[in-house]
Design a protein around this motif. Structure first.
Motif, mmCIF file in Angstrom:
data_model
loop_
_atom_site.group_PDB
_atom_site.id
_atom_site.type_symbol
_atom_site.label_atom_id
_atom_site.label_comp_id
_atom_site.label_asym_id
_atom_site.label_seq_id
_atom_site.Cartn_x
_atom_site.Cartn_y
_atom_site.Cartn_z
ATOM 1 N N SER A 150 -38.110 110.680 -40.184
ATOM 2 C CA SER A 150 -37.285 110.070 -41.227
ATOM 3 C C SER A 150 -36.881 111.108 -42.270
ATOM 4 O O SER A 150 -37.366 112.235 -42.260
ATOM 5 N N HIS A 151 -35.984 110.688 -43.143
ATOM 6 C CA HIS A 151 -35.502 111.546 -44.222
ATOM 7 C C HIS A 151 -35.757 110.873 -45.561
ATOM 8 O O HIS A 151 -35.628 109.653 -45.687
ATOM 9 N N LEU A 152 -36.090 111.686 -46.549
ATOM 10 C CA LEU A 152 -36.183 111.202 -47.921
ATOM 11 C C LEU A 152 -34.785 111.248 -48.522
ATOM 12 O O LEU A 152 -34.049 112.220 -48.323
ATOM 13 N N LYS A 161 -30.022 113.896 -48.300
ATOM 14 C CA LYS A 161 -31.260 113.608 -47.577
ATOM 15 C C LYS A 161 -31.981 114.900 -47.264
ATOM 16 O O LYS A 161 -31.361 115.952 -47.124
ATOM 17 N N CYS A 169 -35.759 116.421 -45.156
ATOM 18 C CA CYS A 169 -36.825 116.085 -44.214
ATOM 19 C C CYS A 169 -37.996 115.461 -44.955
ATOM 20 O O CYS A 169 -38.359 115.892 -46.049
ATOM 21 N N ASN A 170 -38.567 114.448 -44.351
ATOM 22 C CA ASN A 170 -39.720 113.759 -44.923
ATOM 23 C C ASN A 170 -40.979 114.449 -44.412
ATOM 24 O O ASN A 170 -41.285 114.375 -43.225
ATOM 25 N N THR A 211 -36.630 105.970 -48.129
ATOM 26 C CA THR A 211 -36.150 106.202 -46.776
ATOM 27 C C THR A 211 -35.284 105.018 -46.367
ATOM 28 O O THR A 211 -35.344 103.951 -46.992
ATOM 29 N N ALA A 251 -40.100 107.890 -52.842
ATOM 30 C CA ALA A 251 -40.167 108.287 -51.430
ATOM 31 C C ALA A 251 -39.235 107.390 -50.610
ATOM 32 O O ALA A 251 -39.610 106.815 -49.599
ATOM 33 N N ASP A 274 -43.335 112.110 -42.505
ATOM 34 C CA ASP A 274 -42.891 111.518 -41.245
ATOM 35 C C ASP A 274 -41.644 112.274 -40.795
ATOM 36 O O ASP A 274 -40.543 112.040 -41.302
#
Length: 127
Positions: free
Chosen positions: A69-71, A60, A62-63, A30, A28, A66
């Protein structure tokens, strides 16, 4: 290791290599997790991540946990680069340990680990 990377004409500076490793190995992953792990400013990490994105070594997404932030994930090119880095690291390790016994290598690793832990803790200077 830096010299080995330079000799192999790897197109990445050391910081980029360390951050690519994080993207490949941290679950995970980031930008924030990398910044915390490396104890670096998030803006500095973001600049390197942008370089890696532009080079096509990472992507990257979308997380879902959250939305701010980006995964981060390695691309196939990033995975190939990581494979090359691992090969270079193995070559360096072989050179570094060629005259050492397995017991000596293990002893060194234990001492280095303890020294690193001493730096991580909040020990007073005279401890």
């Amino acid at each position: 290791m830096v010299q080995t990377i330079r000799d192999a004409n790897l197109p990445l500076p050391g910081t980029h290599v360390r951050i690519l490793k994080a993207v490949c190995y941290v679950q995970a992953c980031t930008a924030r997790r990398i910044a915390q792990r490396m104890r670096r400013d998030k803006a500095q990490i973001t600049r390197v991540l942008n370089d890696l994105l532009e080079a096509g070594l990472i992507s990257k997404a979308c997380n879902p946990a959250d939305k701010r932030s980006h995964l981060l994930h390695p691309t196939p090119a990033g995975e190939a680069m990581m494979q090359r880095i691992q090969e270079l690291e193995q070559q360096t390790l072989t050179r570094m340990t060629c005259d050492l016994t397995q017991a000596e290598v293990e002893h060194f690793i234990r001492i280095a680990w303890h020294m690193t832990q001493n730096l991580e803790g909040d020990l007073p200077p005279d401890s």
